[in-house]
Write a protein that holds these residues in place. Structure first.
Motif, PDB file in Angstrom:
ATOM      1  N   ASN A  20       1.011  -1.372  -0.166  1.00  0.00           N
ATOM      2  CA  ASN A  20      -0.007   0.030   0.020  1.00  0.00           C
ATOM      3  C   ASN A  20       0.795   1.107  -0.107  1.00  0.00           C
ATOM      4  O   ASN A  20       0.201   2.412  -0.592  1.00  0.00           O
ATOM      5  CB  ASN A  20      -1.008  -0.084   1.161  1.00  0.00           C
ATOM      6  N   TYR A  73      -7.922   0.515   2.032  1.00  0.00           N
ATOM      7  CA  TYR A  73      -7.758  -0.683   1.326  1.00  0.00           C
ATOM      8  C   TYR A  73      -9.385  -1.266   0.881  1.00  0.00           C
ATOM      9  O   TYR A  73     -10.176  -1.078   1.526  1.00  0.00           O
ATOM     10  CB  TYR A  73      -7.197  -1.828   2.084  1.00  0.00           C
ATOM     11  N   LYS A 104      -1.505  -4.500   2.853  1.00  0.00           N
ATOM     12  CA  LYS A 104      -1.579  -3.319   3.632  1.00  0.00           C
ATOM     13  C   LYS A 104      -0.744  -3.247   5.110  1.00  0.00           C
ATOM     14  O   LYS A 104      -0.539  -4.397   5.459  1.00  0.00           O
ATOM     15  CB  LYS A 104      -3.167  -2.815   3.847  1.00  0.00           C
TER      16      LYS A 104
END
Length: 104
Positions: A20, A73, A104
């Motif tokens: 991420n 997310y 993430k």
């Protein structure tokens, strides 16, 4: 002018994993006459739309996933299967399935 259906010059890999914090760009390019238009779709068949700050298609045909915070997310975006489609007036071709997974 000789017409030619699309042919991939750069087909995306079957699996793309990214974090991420980095984001990623998945390239896709095709040649043909007239020049093919690149679109991306999910494996359910719908053409994807740009989602501000999360995902967009660049003018060069690359599918770009922007860096995102863990609370942004979305499994439907960050853990999904995509395909690159190249289309011109002669025909259309689809890439292999591309499994995208963001951590993430």
């Amino acid at each position: 002018m000789l017409l030619r259906g699309p042919k991939f010059t750069l087909e995306p890999p079957p699996k793309v994993q990214f974090s991420n914090s980095s984001g990623t760009a998945i390239p896709c390019a095709a040649d043909g006459r007239p020049t093919p238009v690149i679109t991306w779709m999910k494996n359910e068949g719908q053409v994807i739309q740009d989602i501000l700050g999360l995902r967009h298609v660049r003018h060069d045909g690359s599918l770009v996933f922007s860096p995102f915070s863990p609370d942004e997310y979305r499994a439907d975006i960050h853990a999904a299967t995509y395909r690159c489609i190249a289309t011109n007036s002669v025909g259309a071709i689809a890439s292999r399935d591309i499994n995208v997974r963001a951590s993430k």
